[in-house]
Design a protein around this motif. Sequence first.
Motif, PDB file in Angstrom:
ATOM      1  N   ASP A   1       3.311   4.249   9.479  1.00 49.43           N
ATOM      2  CA  ASP A   1       2.366   3.444  10.257  1.00 49.43           C
ATOM      3  C   ASP A   1       2.369   1.976   9.845  1.00 49.43           C
ATOM      4  O   ASP A   1       2.211   1.092  10.674  1.00 49.43           O
ATOM      5  CB  ASP A   1       0.959   4.036  10.212  1.00 49.43           C
ATOM      6  N   ILE A   2       2.598   1.722   8.557  1.00 52.57           N
ATOM      7  CA  ILE A   2       2.509   0.328   8.117  1.00 52.57           C
ATOM      8  C   ILE A   2       3.647  -0.502   8.712  1.00 52.57           C
ATOM      9  O   ILE A   2       3.479  -1.695   9.005  1.00 52.57           O
ATOM     10  CB  ILE A   2       2.491   0.223   6.577  1.00 52.57           C
ATOM     11  N   VAL A   3       4.787   0.125   8.949  1.00 49.61           N
ATOM     12  CA  VAL A   3       5.908  -0.605   9.532  1.00 49.61           C
ATOM     13  C   VAL A   3       5.591  -1.001  10.970  1.00 49.61           C
ATOM     14  O   VAL A   3       5.763  -2.161  11.380  1.00 49.61           O
ATOM     15  CB  VAL A   3       7.195   0.242   9.468  1.00 49.61           C
ATOM     16  N   LEU A   4       5.081  -0.041  11.737  1.00 53.33           N
ATOM     17  CA  LEU A   4       4.695  -0.360  13.112  1.00 53.33           C
ATOM     18  C   LEU A   4       3.583  -1.415  13.105  1.00 53.33           C
ATOM     19  O   LEU A   4       3.569  -2.331  13.932  1.00 53.33           O
ATOM     20  CB  LEU A   4       4.215   0.928  13.803  1.00 53.33           C
TER      21      LEU A   4
ATOM     22  N   ILE B   1       2.883  -3.867  10.875  1.00 53.16           N
ATOM     23  CA  ILE B   1       3.311  -5.242  10.612  1.00 53.16           C
ATOM     24  C   ILE B   1       4.183  -5.754  11.756  1.00 53.16           C
ATOM     25  O   ILE B   1       4.120  -6.924  12.119  1.00 53.16           O
ATOM     26  CB  ILE B   1       4.049  -5.389   9.262  1.00 53.16           C
ATOM     27  N   GLY B   2       4.977  -4.858  12.337  1.00 50.25           N
ATOM     28  CA  GLY B   2       5.809  -5.257  13.472  1.00 50.25           C
ATOM     29  C   GLY B   2       4.961  -5.766  14.616  1.00 50.25           C
ATOM     30  O   GLY B   2       5.220  -6.835  15.179  1.00 50.25           O
ATOM     31  N   LEU B   3       3.910  -5.018  14.932  1.00 49.66           N
ATOM     32  CA  LEU B   3       3.059  -5.424  16.045  1.00 49.66           C
ATOM     33  C   LEU B   3       2.297  -6.700  15.725  1.00 49.66           C
ATOM     34  O   LEU B   3       2.137  -7.573  16.575  1.00 49.66           O
ATOM     35  CB  LEU B   3       2.102  -4.290  16.404  1.00 49.66           C
TER      36      LEU B   3
END
Lengths: 256, 307, 369
Positions: free
Chosen positions: A106-109, A111-113
């Motif tokens: 979830d943290i990757v999505l 920061i991406g968003l």
Amino acid sequence: MRRFNWLYIPAGLTYLFLYLPIVVLVIMSFNAADTPYRWDGFDTAWYGRLFADRAVREGLINTLVVATGATALSAVLGTLLAVGLARHTRSKLLDAIAVAPAVLPDIVLAIGLLAFYTAVQFTLGLHSILLAHAVFGTAFVAAVVRTRLAHVDGSLEEASRDLGATAPQTFVRITLPSLAPGIVAGALLAFSLSIDEFVIAFFTAGPQDPTLPIVIYSMVRFGVTPEINALATLLLAVSFTFVIAAQRLSRLTESF
Amino acid sequence: MSSTLAPRRAARTDPGPHGRRAPRRERLVGRLATLGPGIGYLTVFMLVPLALVLSYTLFHRGRFGGVVHEASTENFTRVADGLYLGVIWTSVKLAGLTTLLALLLGYPTAYLIARLPRSWRTVALVLVVLPFWTNFLIRTYAWIILLNSEGVLNRALTGVGVIDRPLELLYTPGAVVGGLLYAYLPLMVLPLYSAIERLDPQLREASANLGARPARTFWSVTLPLTLPGVLTGCVFVFVPSLGNFVIPELLGGGRTVMVGNLIRDQFLKARDWPFGSTLALTVIALLVLLLMVQAWAARRLAGGNRA
Amino acid sequence: MLPFRPARRTAVPAALAAGLVLALTACGGADDAGAAGADTLDPNADLSKQKITVSNWDGYMPEDLPAKFKAAKGPAVTVTKHATNEEIMAKLTAGADSGIDVAFVSGQFAQALAEQGLVEPIHADLVPNLKNLYPEAGQLAYDKGNKFSVPYTWGTTGLCYRTDLTGYTPDSWQDLLSPKPQLAKKVTMMATERWLMLPAQKALGFSANTTDADQLAEVKQKLLEAKKTLLAYDDTTFGDRLKSGEAALVEAWDGWCPTDDPKIKFVVPKEGSDLWVDTMVILKTSKNKEAAHAFINYILDPDNHSWAAENILYKVPNAAAMAKVDAKLLGTHPQLKTAPAELLKGEVPVDLGEAATAYTRIATEVSAG
């Protein structure tokens, strides 16, 4: 006499482990003391405080708005996607794209968003959380609907086409109704994931309107405690009711 | 319409994606109408953001937190630094330990549940999942109350006289593992349950009839056949554990740092987005590696079973 | 960056939740941003035609203040919130017009903004209430003479402890860094960089603004040692920990030490401490600078400024406002009475420029170590 099954030990540990904290929370929610480290007698005052807490109430409303919107969006996109992946392509790449949001940490999505919203100068608010939640919502709806599709008999659709129905007509009249249970199940999954989602919301929320998990996070961080116990007990009661209702419902449908 | 008759018959026996031959244009429209919106959406809100994160790994932070678009490999040399590799290693260890414990607790539980009478099975399963449906943060908070030096557990233990000084339970790596385990244990039990439940009981009986003792039956029949479920469960627990930053913060008391905390801090506190992106990319690379190993193992297992 | 605290009597600082979130970059479209040098401002401008946007920490000023300001002076005020200095800095330095007229930032960040030429000099003639400030408020290292910033709150950092649990009177940062055996695992330190470093910097006799690599290495070593006897790093709940007895001695901002509990006391260690300041600045890009000045002037009104002291429990550098603070509150929170001259003995954090990354790195190494 039956031999003792040693499996009961780890299994029992599992349940003890899962329920000990919850039991403590429920008991503490009726604690008159303002700290969890002392018992001052039975009291329901924390529930009153909880209902009077504007931040919690607003957080709850925000959460429901986000979850409802994200679920609606996910249901439409996910269903179409499932049908498309099952019937209109064999692309492994598209398959991978459709599952990715469910596997991505979830943290990757998050920061991406955040980076994306910032780059396009998109004002953050409830809508930005909603759009973010629809990303994993779509993936989960698509996954659930696809398993349903595997069990749906394609011959009805063919018959419909043979009888002269257009593709959209067939889709709406035949495919959709046969997928309905899958869509509902997927939507429910997307909804419950959205309600509980913290990390992505934390990164993509504007400063003005936090969702309930963000409110809870700040309550936990700032250590104002007994209200949380009351909130936990209520959430538990709600999910318990849901489970029982779902059980009844599925038993009802099974009997047909 | 008659021209489509033959392929349609084929479709009955093999309802694959292209079993049915619609006119080319119609197929294209169908493809666009069904795949277009979803893939388009995921492209804009997932692939583009990920591409952005990927591109940031090449840039560096401006003095006040902006992204300076000058390409360099500085971020990668920084990640390779002992400090950050150490944090990543700690995260892998803690997430790995969590996964192992989840397996040790989850397997027997799933095994027992699968052998319960049908009506009890649902109840037992729901009981495993139910805590999952209260808020994740509240569940974590419960552990603070339990483990605190003035908390329930220490009070009980000192009260009974088992210990005379409160144990140091909270704000330790152990507390972090406990919190992660608590958060993700159901994700281990569910795939294990579905793998074990699918097992044909006759296999076990056959093994027993052939004189194998229960332990031997377990190691040579049950476990190998349920390994795909084990792998799935392990991935389900390991992946979210690795990226978690809330549990180390709340139960680790800031004394245990995991890679999720680093990424969060780079984005929200230090505002070094390029470096945060590089850390995130490292995590993704690790997970891709893990998934590849899992897929490879699953394939080998499938092949082995067939042989 | 100073994590602000919400109004004293609010049970749950849940509004903070909002603040804990990252915000967007610029909102307004930018045309030509302000040219260098001070604008000439019209003291007789019609303020009712102007409107301003103020960015502040959540709960850091009265909620009804914008409405009262509009009723009294004319300009409409939009309030946006930021969670951290870093967040508002990113917004203000992004290049485009942020749409913000007045921003609340800590002193060293105001200094950095000024170095970038992003803030408007304060036109003292438009802020007559500056006369309410203590003379000491003009001697702050990041902006001597309040040329481009106006201080809003100030205070120091020290030891907050339970007299019944410590068994003695701590007076040194060493009491925190290498506590007596009975206090091991009963102490907490703050997690935010500058305050994480402060106890070690002062205990070693260094400046709180040191950028010397050798000194910083020593600071790091000291902090790693201290970690062994530490219960936790904590910026937010140390007060509760003291009350529950989980902790006996904590590093705390003066305003956050719950001295209304008679067993809890606050002391500034003998090695000295800091003097942190939160300030108000006006952005160069502001199109309504007259209204922005009027807003700052309105805040400095004793009736308005005393709110911060009474509700956030932070001292305000405003003599007239401090004179209005409830005497009972001064009794329970003696830290509010610290004389400005005494406060000025603390070291004011200044902008560290590029060395700031070294601080971040040490903070990471200590928490990961």
